[in-house]
Design a protein around this motif. Structure first.
Motif, PDB file in Angstrom:
ATOM      1  N   GLY A  82       0.822  -1.201   0.000  1.00 57.59           N
ATOM      2  CA  GLY A  82       0.000   0.000   0.000  1.00 57.59           C
ATOM      3  C   GLY A  82       0.861   1.259   0.000  1.00 57.59           C
ATOM      4  N   LEU A  83       1.872   1.275   0.861  1.00 60.49           N
ATOM      5  CA  LEU A  83       2.737   2.456   0.957  1.00 60.49           C
ATOM      6  C   LEU A  83       3.446   2.717  -0.371  1.00 60.49           C
ATOM      7  CD1 LEU A  83       4.341   2.008   4.504  1.00 60.49           C
ATOM      8  CD2 LEU A  83       2.726   3.776   3.801  1.00 60.49           C
ATOM      9  N   GLU A  84       3.829   1.641  -1.059  1.00 56.21           N
ATOM     10  CA  GLU A  84       4.524   1.815  -2.333  1.00 56.21           C
ATOM     11  C   GLU A  84       3.597   2.400  -3.399  1.00 56.21           C
ATOM     12  OE1 GLU A  84       6.285  -2.018  -3.070  1.00 56.21           O
ATOM     13  OE2 GLU A  84       8.136  -1.463  -2.002  1.00 56.21           O
ATOM     14  N   ARG A  85       2.314   2.080  -3.294  1.00 57.00           N
ATOM     15  CA  ARG A  85       1.355   2.596  -4.267  1.00 57.00           C
ATOM     16  C   ARG A  85       0.880   3.999  -3.954  1.00 57.00           C
ATOM     17  NH1 ARG A  85       0.310  -1.400  -8.240  1.00 57.00           N
ATOM     18  NH2 ARG A  85       2.152  -2.596  -7.749  1.00 57.00           N
ATOM     19  N   THR A 167       6.711   9.085   4.547  1.00 60.51           N
ATOM     20  CA  THR A 167       6.379   7.877   3.783  1.00 60.51           C
ATOM     21  C   THR A 167       7.561   7.457   2.911  1.00 60.51           C
ATOM     22  OG1 THR A 167       4.146   8.753   3.712  1.00 60.51           O
ATOM     23  CG2 THR A 167       4.603   6.845   2.330  1.00 60.51           C
ATOM     24  N   ASP A 168       8.164   8.443   2.234  1.00 59.83           N
ATOM     25  CA  ASP A 168       9.318   8.124   1.387  1.00 59.83           C
ATOM     26  C   ASP A 168      10.467   7.565   2.218  1.00 59.83           C
ATOM     27  OD1 ASP A 168       7.960   8.892  -0.851  1.00 59.83           O
ATOM     28  OD2 ASP A 168       8.785  10.931  -0.902  1.00 59.83           O
ATOM     29  N   SER A 169      10.646   8.106   3.408  1.00 62.19           N
ATOM     30  CA  SER A 169      11.721   7.602   4.281  1.00 62.19           C
ATOM     31  C   SER A 169      11.460   6.160   4.679  1.00 62.19           C
ATOM     32  CB  SER A 169      11.833   8.439   5.552  1.00 62.19           C
ATOM     33  OG  SER A 169      12.028   9.781   5.227  1.00 62.19           O
ATOM     34  N   ILE A 170      10.209   5.855   4.996  1.00 60.18           N
ATOM     35  CA  ILE A 170       9.864   4.484   5.390  1.00 60.18           C
ATOM     36  C   ILE A 170      10.144   3.516   4.241  1.00 60.18           C
ATOM     37  CG2 ILE A 170       7.891   2.978   5.885  1.00 60.18           C
ATOM     38  CD1 ILE A 170       6.838   5.297   7.640  1.00 60.18           C
ATOM     39  N   LEU A 171       9.856   3.992   3.029  1.00 63.15           N
ATOM     40  CA  LEU A 171      10.063   3.126   1.865  1.00 63.15           C
ATOM     41  C   LEU A 171      11.538   2.896   1.565  1.00 63.15           C
ATOM     42  CD1 LEU A 171       7.194   4.331  -0.477  1.00 63.15           C
ATOM     43  CD2 LEU A 171       7.380   2.164   0.751  1.00 63.15           C
ATOM     44  N   LYS A 172      12.393   3.738   2.150  1.00 60.35           N
ATOM     45  CA  LYS A 172      13.844   3.543   1.936  1.00 60.35           C
ATOM     46  C   LYS A 172      14.354   2.340   2.701  1.00 60.35           C
ATOM     47  CE  LYS A 172      15.551   7.913   0.345  1.00 60.35           C
ATOM     48  NZ  LYS A 172      15.001   9.098   1.014  1.00 60.35           N
ATOM     49  N   LEU A 173      13.614   1.904   3.716  1.00 62.37           N
ATOM     50  CA  LEU A 173      14.036   0.716   4.461  1.00 62.37           C
ATOM     51  C   LEU A 173      13.600  -0.509   3.694  1.00 62.37           C
ATOM     52  CD1 LEU A 173      13.823   2.991   6.799  1.00 62.37           C
ATOM     53  CD2 LEU A 173      13.959   1.024   8.294  1.00 62.37           C
ATOM     54  N   LYS A 174      14.591  -1.173   3.107  1.00 55.22           N
ATOM     55  CA  LYS A 174      14.285  -2.237   2.150  1.00 55.22           C
ATOM     56  C   LYS A 174      14.257  -3.617   2.782  1.00 55.22           C
ATOM     57  CE  LYS A 174      14.045   0.291  -1.603  1.00 55.22           C
ATOM     58  NZ  LYS A 174      12.666   0.699  -1.909  1.00 55.22           N
ATOM     59  N   PHE A 184       8.500   2.378  11.788  1.00 53.00           N
ATOM     60  CA  PHE A 184       7.836   3.680  11.921  1.00 53.00           C
ATOM     61  C   PHE A 184       8.580   4.554  12.916  1.00 53.00           C
ATOM     62  CE2 PHE A 184       3.419   1.833  10.704  1.00 53.00           C
ATOM     63  CZ  PHE A 184       3.729   2.000   9.369  1.00 53.00           C
ATOM     64  N   SER A 185       9.023   3.944  14.008  1.00 52.55           N
ATOM     65  CA  SER A 185       9.699   4.703  15.046  1.00 52.55           C
ATOM     66  C   SER A 185      11.136   5.043  14.630  1.00 52.55           C
ATOM     67  CB  SER A 185       9.678   3.887  16.336  1.00 52.55           C
ATOM     68  OG  SER A 185      10.625   4.357  17.239  1.00 52.55           O
ATOM     69  N   TRP A 186      11.773   4.119  13.917  1.00 50.57           N
ATOM     70  CA  TRP A 186      13.181   4.256  13.538  1.00 50.57           C
ATOM     71  C   TRP A 186      13.428   5.477  12.667  1.00 50.57           C
ATOM     72  CZ3 TRP A 186      16.325   4.314   9.243  1.00 50.57           C
ATOM     73  CH2 TRP A 186      17.673   4.016   9.443  1.00 50.57           C
ATOM     74  N   VAL A 187      12.478   5.803  11.762  1.00 50.75           N
ATOM     75  CA  VAL A 187      12.732   6.912  10.825  1.00 50.75           C
ATOM     76  C   VAL A 187      12.742   8.274  11.519  1.00 50.75           C
ATOM     77  CG1 VAL A 187      11.881   5.750   8.745  1.00 50.75           C
ATOM     78  CG2 VAL A 187      10.297   7.072  10.139  1.00 50.75           C
ATOM     79  N   GLY A 188      12.176   8.351  12.710  1.00 48.31           N
ATOM     80  CA  GLY A 188      12.265   9.604  13.459  1.00 48.31           C
ATOM     81  C   GLY A 188      11.204  10.624  13.074  1.00 48.31           C
ATOM     82  N   TYR A 189      11.591  11.882  12.888  1.00 43.38           N
ATOM     83  CA  TYR A 189      10.701  13.011  12.577  1.00 43.38           C
ATOM     84  C   TYR A 189       9.941  13.496  13.813  1.00 43.38           C
ATOM     85  CZ  TYR A 189      11.559  12.301   7.586  1.00 43.38           C
ATOM     86  OH  TYR A 189      12.147  12.182   6.372  1.00 43.38           O
TER      87      TYR A 189
END
Ligand code: UDP
Ligand code: MG
Length: 309
Positions: A82-85, A167-174, A184-189
């Motif tokens: 879903g996030l990728e779409r 969202t883009d940051s989350i998608l960077k975690l492959k 979700f927590s790891w990306v920060g913000y």
């Protein structure tokens, strides 16, 4: 006009999709001046009529889309697909069972406008949940937060609203082994949480058995902490020190008062203890090795069999 993408992973949710849309459409109308909604349902290999229902609703509403997996890949895979779409300016993930109150989106969006990047939701109670489950959940969060650098707050749901950037940051975690609570927590913000009272599902039943949740929490540890590996190292080190002292003791006793055959019971105990420790350490290493094995295979995380135009 901003676009809000809503991602809804669905596993055997034939009864809940329509009630979900009914309630969410009300919120959609309330927010219509500011945002347009875009629904992405992800059918995670449901065994019931979920896919048929999704085909119907996607024909009925032009802003309802779906993806359908070739089999059950798990909620994490559904979220990722879903996030990728999702191409919204803001993105949210919600359960299909209305346990995540859609009307909260209004306040959540308000917080985004105030300048937060992520607005999460947090259950203030676990009402309606078996006591034993709540107990183990508490233990898990305590342990997890004491051993992992990534903070995982008790009661925080996957239900969250986040900006495009997050969202883009989350998608960077492959990573293939995805533990969303950690990711979700790891990306920060800049994050804030809105509290709400726990709700029961509108229909259907939870697909998480106690055993599932147990395995999920072990995954959490292995994916976001090295503590179990350190435990093995420390246990190994401690047993090394003790056996070294033991050897000294035996040698000195042999040289002074002479050897004796007494003590076989303690010997067996020690052998069993060391054997147990070794198996435990091997098990822990094996757990990480299995994860590495899966990561290096680079298999796709999900396979889409069908999707709406
Ligand atoms: N779900 C999924 N794949 C699975 C299990 C669950 O997509 O293998 C979805 C499910 O349809 C629901 C959400 O994940 O929308 C949360 O599941 P559930 O309500 O069973 O979990 P609970 O709310 O009890 O934690
Ligand atoms: Mg639920």
């Amino acid at each position: 006009m901003k676009k809000l993408s809503i991602i809804i992973p669905c596993y055997n949710e034939e009864e809940t999709i329509r009630p979900f849309l009914e309630v969410t459409k009300v919120v959609e109308n309330q927010m219509a001046e500011e945002v347009v909604f875009d629904y992405i349902f992800v059918n995670d290999g449901s065994k019931d009529a979920t896919l048929e229902v999704l085909r119907e609703v996607s024909r009925e509403f032009e802003n309802v889309h779906y993806l359908s997996f070739s089999r059950n890949f798990g909620k994490e895979a559904g979220l990722l697909a879903g996030l990728e779409r999702a191409d919204g300016d803001v993105v949210t993930v919600m359960d299909a069972d209305l346990q995540d109150p859609p009307e909260m989106l209004i306040d959540m969006y308000g917080k985004i406008k105030e300048g937060y990047d992520v607005v999460g939701t947090k259950r203030v109670n676990r009402q309606g949940e078996p006591a034993i489950r709540s107990f183990f959940a508490k233990v898990f969060y305590k342990l997890m937060n004491s051993v992992s650098d990534t903070e995982i707050v008790d009661g925080v749901r996957d239900f969250r609203l986040m900006t495009r950037q997050v969202t883009d940051s989350i998608l960077k975690l492959k990573e293939v082994n995805r533990f969303s609570k950690g990711i979700f927590s790891w990306v920060g913000y800049k994050v804030t949480y809105l509290p709400y009272e726990n709700r029961e599902r509108v229909a259907g039943q939870t697909s998480w058995s106690f055993w599932n949740l147990f395995r999920y929490s072990i995954d959490g540890f292995v994916n976001f902490s090295e503590a179990p590996l350190n435990l093995a190292t420390w246990a190994g080190f401690a047993s090394f020190v003790f056996s070294f002292l033991g050897i000294l003791f035996i040698i000195i006793r042999k040289l002074t008062i002479g050897g004796s055959i007494a003590g076989w019971a303690s010997l067996v105990t020690i052998i069993l203890f060391i054997g147990g420790l070794q198996l435990l350490a091997l098990g822990i290493i094996g757990k990480y090795l299995a994860k590495i094995f899966l990561e290096t295979k680079k298999r796709p995380i999900y396979i889409i069999e069908e999707e709406s135009e």
